[in-house]
Design an enzyme around this catalytic site. Structure first.
Site, PDB file in Angstrom:
ATOM      1  N   GLU A 134       0.869  -1.183   0.000  1.00  0.00           N
ATOM      2  CA  GLU A 134       0.000   0.000   0.000  1.00  0.00           C
ATOM      3  C   GLU A 134       0.902   1.227   0.000  1.00  0.00           C
ATOM      4  OE1 GLU A 134      -3.054   0.130   3.066  1.00  0.00           O
ATOM      5  OE2 GLU A 134      -2.963   2.316   3.142  1.00  0.00           O
ATOM      6  N   GLU A 139      -2.744  11.804   2.225  1.00  0.00           N
ATOM      7  CA  GLU A 139      -3.636  11.262   3.254  1.00  0.00           C
ATOM      8  C   GLU A 139      -3.515  12.029   4.556  1.00  0.00           C
ATOM      9  OE1 GLU A 139      -2.745   7.293   4.651  1.00  0.00           O
ATOM     10  OE2 GLU A 139      -4.859   6.890   5.053  1.00  0.00           O
TER      11      GLU A 139
END
Ligand SMILES: *[C@@H]1O[C@H](CO)[C@@H](O)[C@H](O)[C@H]1NC(C)=O
Ligand SMILES: *[C@@H]1O[C@H](CO)[C@@H](O)[C@H](O)[C@H]1NC(C)=O
Length: 332
Positions: A134, A139
């Site tokens: 990932e 974010e």
């Protein structure tokens, strides 16, 4: 003998640099080609968010998604800002139809979701998490001021702290690494105030560029006013971009830990990060409601900034070719 070989090598390397080496556009997900190349994800949020992900039809009906024609070619993805839902606030999560193994991912984003309870992300994820890896490019949660970039893997991948302007918080990318919070991964905090949330939106956003090779995963951010000309001319060359914000490299076999990855855009609420008791309590958001879920359920007016406006994503791959010149064959 020596001078002839030398002359041939010089000739070939000049030829490669001036004509064929470098990144070549492979996918252009801009304007009308954006939504059609992503698939809505409508299951329960794997990170336990207080969210209800809509399919495209429902998103269009309720105004969460709009034709790119309404936004000068940009893709609008909003969230519900009028109801007090008991089972999660309506939002969107979309996944690229294509999967990738390495490449240069250039995302031009004009506005990103922000606000108490929000947890937006633009990221890449592989199959059998965390085996396929990932990469969290953009974010954060709540009123966060700077971007946090993170990679998550299974055991056996660590990074060094050099070669980037961001601050490395954790160096073991294993989601179960000892001595780190669960799922902490390798996290790098940017120190800049214009690359996440309100600061990012105030400057009209910009470009996040992520280069994924066998030796490193590097992330740069360029504010709208200083996007390099090689990016706008669609001939990007990371070697001229300076030190990246984040660089994930060191004790990690990247080819083994990152495979067959999809791009994802989403906006979730609360859940494992934004809603964690300590995270919510540490944020000024907790002055209005004692829990994150209560805020998201009861305060629809608080979500007017919780939308994505994506000008597009372009993916480039290293050009592949072969030239022959004066008997010297060069492959790359
Ligand atoms: C840094 O990592 C530690 C250990 O995982 C964690 O407790 C802490 O919250 C992290 N800090 C930030 C700013 O993410
Ligand atoms: C509320 O959400 C709708 C749909 O996403 C959007 O069109 C509208 O602009 C939003 N209203 C405000 C005040 O942000």
């Amino acid at each position: 003998m020596f001078s002839r070989t030398f002359a041939s090598l010089v000739t070939s390397s000049i030829f490669i640099q001036s004509t064929l080496a470098g990144y070549v556009l492979s996918d252009d997900f801009t304007k009308d080609a954006f939504f059609g190349n992503f698939t809505p994800f409508t299951e329960n949020d794997p990170t336990n968010g207080f969210v209800k992900y809509l399919n495209y039809n429902d998103a269009i009906k309720s105004g969460l998604m709009a034709s790119v024609a309404n936004y000068a070619g940009a893709a609008y993805m909003g969230v519900d800002n009028s109801s007090k839902p008991t089972e999660g606030r309506p939002s969107m999560r979309i996944t690229s139809a294509k999967t990738y193994n390495k490449g240069l991912f250039i995302a031009d984003i004009a506005h990103m979701p922000v606000g108490c309870g929000t947890w937006p992300a633009f990221w890449l994820v592989g199959p059998n998490w965390p085996a396929g890896g990932e990469i969290d490019i953009l974010e954060g949660v709540n009123l966060q001021a700077s971007n946090q970039m993170t990679v998550h893997t299974n055991a056996g991948c660590t990074i060094s702290t050099s070669g980037m302007t961001g601050t490395v918080n954790t160096t073991n990318c294993d989601t179960n690494a000892q001595g780190q919070k669960k799922n902490a991964g390798c996290a790098v905090m940017s120190n800049s105030k214009n690359n996440y949330g309100a600061g990012f939106n105030a400057i009209g956003g910009g470009v996040y560029a992520t280069e994924w090779t066998s030796t490193a995963i590097s992330i740069w951010f360029f504010p709208r006013s200083s996007i390099p000309s090689d990016i706008t001319s669609l001939t990007p060359n990371p070697s001229g971009w300076g030190t990246p914000l984040a660089k994930f490299a060191g004790g990690c076999n990247i080819d083994q830990h990152f495979q067959n990855m999809n791009m994802v855009f989403d906006t979730t609420f609360c859940g494992q990060w934004a809603g964690a008791d300590d995270v919510w309590a540490a944020s000024s958001c907790s002055q209005t409601t004692s829990t994150c879920n209560a805020h998201v359920q009861l305060m629809p007016d608080a979500f007017t900034e919780a939308y994505w406006l994506v000008n597009g994503v372009r993916v480039y791959q290293q050009g592949q070719g072969k030239i022959r010149k004066r008997g010297v064959s060069v492959e790359w």
